[in-house]
Scaffold this motif. Structure first.
Motif, PDB file in Angstrom:
ATOM      1  N   GLY A 347      61.710  52.353 -16.393  1.00  0.00           N
ATOM      2  CA  GLY A 347      63.046  52.024 -17.220  1.00  0.00           C
ATOM      3  C   GLY A 347      63.586  53.331 -17.479  1.00  0.00           C
ATOM      4  N   ARG A 348      62.856  54.256 -17.973  1.00  0.00           N
ATOM      5  CA  ARG A 348      63.332  55.408 -18.697  1.00  0.00           C
ATOM      6  C   ARG A 348      64.349  56.142 -17.898  1.00  0.00           C
ATOM      7  NH1 ARG A 348      65.363  58.997 -20.667  1.00  0.00           N
ATOM      8  NH2 ARG A 348      64.814  60.283 -22.283  1.00  0.00           N
ATOM      9  N   ILE A 349      64.160  56.090 -16.733  1.00  0.00           N
ATOM     10  CA  ILE A 349      65.096  56.833 -15.641  1.00  0.00           C
ATOM     11  C   ILE A 349      65.982  55.815 -14.835  1.00  0.00           C
ATOM     12  CG2 ILE A 349      63.741  58.905 -15.557  1.00  0.00           C
ATOM     13  CD1 ILE A 349      62.681  58.040 -13.011  1.00  0.00           C
ATOM     14  N   ALA A 350      65.802  54.500 -15.119  1.00  0.00           N
ATOM     15  CA  ALA A 350      66.705  53.502 -14.115  1.00  0.00           C
ATOM     16  C   ALA A 350      68.110  53.785 -14.126  1.00  0.00           C
ATOM     17  CB  ALA A 350      66.263  52.094 -14.907  1.00  0.00           C
ATOM     18  N   ALA A 354      70.107  54.950 -10.739  1.00  0.00           N
ATOM     19  CA  ALA A 354      71.308  54.297 -10.177  1.00  0.00           C
ATOM     20  C   ALA A 354      72.276  55.188  -9.996  1.00  0.00           C
ATOM     21  CB  ALA A 354      71.633  52.974 -11.236  1.00  0.00           C
ATOM     22  N   ALA A 355      72.760  56.174 -11.074  1.00  0.00           N
ATOM     23  CA  ALA A 355      73.880  57.003 -11.006  1.00  0.00           C
ATOM     24  C   ALA A 355      73.741  57.830  -9.748  1.00  0.00           C
ATOM     25  CB  ALA A 355      73.995  57.467 -12.172  1.00  0.00           C
ATOM     26  N   ALA A 356      72.506  58.357  -9.569  1.00  0.00           N
ATOM     27  CA  ALA A 356      72.213  59.318  -8.562  1.00  0.00           C
ATOM     28  C   ALA A 356      72.544  58.565  -7.162  1.00  0.00           C
ATOM     29  CB  ALA A 356      70.981  59.952  -8.655  1.00  0.00           C
ATOM     30  N   ARG A 357      72.069  57.422  -6.842  1.00  0.00           N
ATOM     31  CA  ARG A 357      72.066  56.619  -5.740  1.00  0.00           C
ATOM     32  C   ARG A 357      73.446  56.384  -5.360  1.00  0.00           C
ATOM     33  NH1 ARG A 357      67.022  53.530  -7.365  1.00  0.00           N
ATOM     34  NH2 ARG A 357      65.478  54.482  -6.198  1.00  0.00           N
ATOM     35  N   LYS A 358      74.356  56.137  -6.344  1.00  0.00           N
ATOM     36  CA  LYS A 358      75.794  55.795  -6.376  1.00  0.00           C
ATOM     37  C   LYS A 358      76.522  57.057  -5.827  1.00  0.00           C
ATOM     38  CE  LYS A 358      79.864  53.907  -8.680  1.00  0.00           C
ATOM     39  NZ  LYS A 358      80.379  53.052 -10.108  1.00  0.00           N
ATOM     40  N   ARG A 359      76.085  58.383  -6.069  1.00  0.00           N
ATOM     41  CA  ARG A 359      76.592  59.351  -5.630  1.00  0.00           C
ATOM     42  C   ARG A 359      76.407  59.556  -4.219  1.00  0.00           C
ATOM     43  NH1 ARG A 359      78.572  63.287  -9.486  1.00  0.00           N
ATOM     44  NH2 ARG A 359      78.812  62.433 -11.696  1.00  0.00           N
ATOM     45  N   GLY A 360      75.333  59.029  -3.764  1.00  0.00           N
ATOM     46  CA  GLY A 360      74.528  59.467  -2.407  1.00  0.00           C
ATOM     47  C   GLY A 360      73.605  60.323  -2.125  1.00  0.00           C
ATOM     48  N   TRP A 361      73.119  60.760  -3.506  1.00  0.00           N
ATOM     49  CA  TRP A 361      72.204  61.755  -3.519  1.00  0.00           C
ATOM     50  C   TRP A 361      70.583  61.171  -3.348  1.00  0.00           C
ATOM     51  CZ3 TRP A 361      74.161  63.974  -9.099  1.00  0.00           C
ATOM     52  CH2 TRP A 361      75.495  64.840  -8.542  1.00  0.00           C
ATOM     53  N   ASP A 381      72.447  70.077  -8.627  1.00  0.00           N
ATOM     54  CA  ASP A 381      73.171  68.843  -9.454  1.00  0.00           C
ATOM     55  C   ASP A 381      72.619  67.694  -9.594  1.00  0.00           C
ATOM     56  OD1 ASP A 381      75.699  70.393  -9.568  1.00  0.00           O
ATOM     57  OD2 ASP A 381      75.984  70.040  -7.522  1.00  0.00           O
ATOM     58  N   VAL A 382      71.614  66.989  -8.639  1.00  0.00           N
ATOM     59  CA  VAL A 382      70.715  66.176  -8.499  1.00  0.00           C
ATOM     60  C   VAL A 382      69.894  66.247  -9.672  1.00  0.00           C
ATOM     61  CG1 VAL A 382      69.186  64.490  -7.331  1.00  0.00           C
ATOM     62  CG2 VAL A 382      71.096  65.637  -6.243  1.00  0.00           C
ATOM     63  N   ILE A 383      69.171  67.339  -9.890  1.00  0.00           N
ATOM     64  CA  ILE A 383      68.089  67.469 -10.947  1.00  0.00           C
ATOM     65  C   ILE A 383      68.606  67.429 -12.206  1.00  0.00           C
ATOM     66  CG2 ILE A 383      66.490  69.373 -11.571  1.00  0.00           C
ATOM     67  CD1 ILE A 383      65.923  69.920  -8.892  1.00  0.00           C
ATOM     68  N   ALA A 384      69.879  68.240 -12.368  1.00  0.00           N
ATOM     69  CA  ALA A 384      70.788  68.130 -13.806  1.00  0.00           C
ATOM     70  C   ALA A 384      70.995  66.780 -14.199  1.00  0.00           C
ATOM     71  CB  ALA A 384      72.055  69.084 -13.631  1.00  0.00           C
ATOM     72  N   SER A 385      71.252  65.789 -13.212  1.00  0.00           N
ATOM     73  CA  SER A 385      71.605  64.476 -13.726  1.00  0.00           C
ATOM     74  C   SER A 385      70.323  63.889 -14.542  1.00  0.00           C
ATOM     75  CB  SER A 385      72.101  63.639 -12.593  1.00  0.00           C
ATOM     76  OG  SER A 385      71.013  63.101 -11.437  1.00  0.00           O
ATOM     77  N   PHE A 386      69.284  64.330 -14.572  1.00  0.00           N
ATOM     78  CA  PHE A 386      68.187  63.694 -15.347  1.00  0.00           C
ATOM     79  C   PHE A 386      67.941  64.259 -16.707  1.00  0.00           C
ATOM     80  CE2 PHE A 386      67.615  62.354 -11.079  1.00  0.00           C
ATOM     81  CZ  PHE A 386      66.926  61.214 -10.928  1.00  0.00           C
ATOM     82  N   LEU A 387      68.744  65.148 -17.009  1.00  0.00           N
ATOM     83  CA  LEU A 387      68.922  66.073 -18.261  1.00  0.00           C
ATOM     84  C   LEU A 387      69.169  64.770 -19.316  1.00  0.00           C
ATOM     85  CD1 LEU A 387      70.311  69.315 -17.537  1.00  0.00           C
ATOM     86  CD2 LEU A 387      68.157  68.917 -18.660  1.00  0.00           C
ATOM     87  N   ASP A 388      68.722  64.462 -20.384  1.00  0.00           N
ATOM     88  CA  ASP A 388      68.875  63.584 -21.324  1.00  0.00           C
ATOM     89  C   ASP A 388      70.104  63.703 -21.947  1.00  0.00           C
ATOM     90  OD1 ASP A 388      68.376  61.165 -22.673  1.00  0.00           O
ATOM     91  OD2 ASP A 388      67.542  62.311 -24.408  1.00  0.00           O
TER      92      ASP A 388
END
Length: 388
Positions: A347-350, A354-361, A381-388
């Motif tokens: 759940g920490r990254i849920a 979801a946001a990455a899947r929405k972008r098609g990544w 960009d995908v990896i950066a989206s997991f920055l807190d």
């Protein structure tokens, strides 16, 4: 979720090279008038390992080593008997799995004929050649000390000595390189029949000669065209892509690098080496790095001054640290591995997933972390989206 101890590897840094390349940002130091103290450095590597085993205690002691990687610098400047001395000492301190992968990085311009027999006898079972290109003009621009003919001769010499597991490092998007040139490099690599090819884009790293005086490089679109074309040619020759820049024949994926990408543990021994280990007892992921300058590292003689720093990877940093590695893998990783390697609940990254899947990544699916082709192209960009 509780933290589980992943596989453990050993990285050994050999910091000297004949000449520093203008694109290189590794901790490497050109050999000057006097030869480096290779013999004494080898003994201090074992002292470094001893001290780390005491410091880390039960978190690493007794855990089997699945791979060893001698990196640099140019490890092939070290004689086979010194590599053997280190490996014998390491085996006396830690168990090695029966099929432990042991890689030595090699510069085609520094290996003396006949040395490969010695490395094989010492226990090195995988050779990685820093070829970079088979175009002599490009090699000169890159500051390499070997020619294309010398590179081919070195690879064949290793094969004649009995090596059956060989990697070739190649770069693309070189100064003024065209698509045909990038493909020609791949063709000449394939002709040598290595088991593995590392194929990566030349980038301008801070604090390098190329960063200070940038050469004329292909633009992003041309670089992407080179990557796609070379990827297709490697695939046609039987080299399956399993990571952004790694291609292997069946059964020949690099065990050591896979352990990095799967967020495994590794001891970092030598000047400037980095290590990472998971302490099940305290439920934390730790990092340690060694002091960079060889002289300072050696003067520490295995004492506390050899340590450049220690840190805990915080819960806020762990999602990014994990994805920085795992999402490089073309096939992705099981989602369950995230919790096992970080100790964090899914759940920490849920929301991030979801946001990455929405972008098609990322591909849809509840059990696998797996980038789409679009995600692979925009991986940073995908990896950066997991920055807190």
């Amino acid at each position: 979720m509780s933290l589980l101890a992943p596989p453990l590897s050993l990285y050994v840094h050999m910091p000297w090279c004949v000449k520093k390349c203008p694109y290189c940002d590794f901790n490497s130091h050109g050999v000057r008038s006097e030869p480096p103290p290779y013999d004494a450095y080898t003994d201090l590597l074992l002292a470094d390992l001893d001290a780390d085993l005491v410091d880390f205690g039960a978190a690493v002691q007794g855990r089997p080593i699945i791979s060893v990687f001698f990196g640099g610098g140019t490890p092939s400047l070290f004689a086979p008997e010194l590599i053997e001395r280190f490996l014998d000492g390491a085996r006396a301190r830690l168990p090695f799995v029966d099929d432990c992968e042991i890689t030595l990085e090699t510069n085609p311009g520094t290996v003396e004929h006949g040395r490969f027999d010695g490395y094989l006898a010492a226990g090195v079972n995988r050779i990685s050649f820093g070829v970079q290109s088979f175009d002599d003009d490009k090699l000169r621009r890159l500051g390499r000390i070997h020619s294309a003919v010398e590179a081919e001769a070195a690879v064949k010499s290793a094969q004649d000595a009995g090596y059956t597991n060989i990697n070739l490092d190649l770069m693309y998007a070189l100064p003024q390189q065209l698509l045909d040139g990038a493909l020609a490099d791949v063709e000449r690599a394939i002709a040598l029949q290595p088991t593995h090819v590392s194929h990566y884009q030349l980038t301008l790293e801070p604090n390098t000669a190329f960063a200070a005086n940038p050469p004329p490089l292909p633009d992003d679109d041309h670089a992407w065209a080179m990557q796609e074309a070379c990827e297709q040619r490697l695939a046609a020759a039987g080299y399956g892509q399993y990571e952004i820049s790694a291609y292997a024949q069946p059964g020949r994926r690099c065990v050591h690098n896979l352990n990095y990408w799967r967020f495994g543990d590794y001891l970092g021994i030598g000047a400037g080496a980095h290590g990472k280990w998971s302490d099940v007892g305290d439920g934390q992921v730790h990092r340690r790095w060694k002091t960079r300058l060889p002289r300072a590292y050696m003067e520490a003689r295995g004492g506390p001054a050899r340590i450049g720093g220690d840190s805990l990877v915080s819960a806020a940093e762990l999602p990014f640290e994990y994805m920085l590695n795992a999402l490089r893998l073309v096939d992705g990783v099981p989602l369950a591995d995230f919790s096992e390697r970080t100790g964090l609940p899914p759940g920490r990254i849920a929301a991030m997933l979801a946001a990455a899947r929405k972008r098609g990544w990322l591909r849809e699916g509840p059990h696998q972390l797996h980038t789409t082709p679009l995600g692979q192209r925009f991986l940073n960009d995908v990896i950066a989206s997991f920055l807190d």
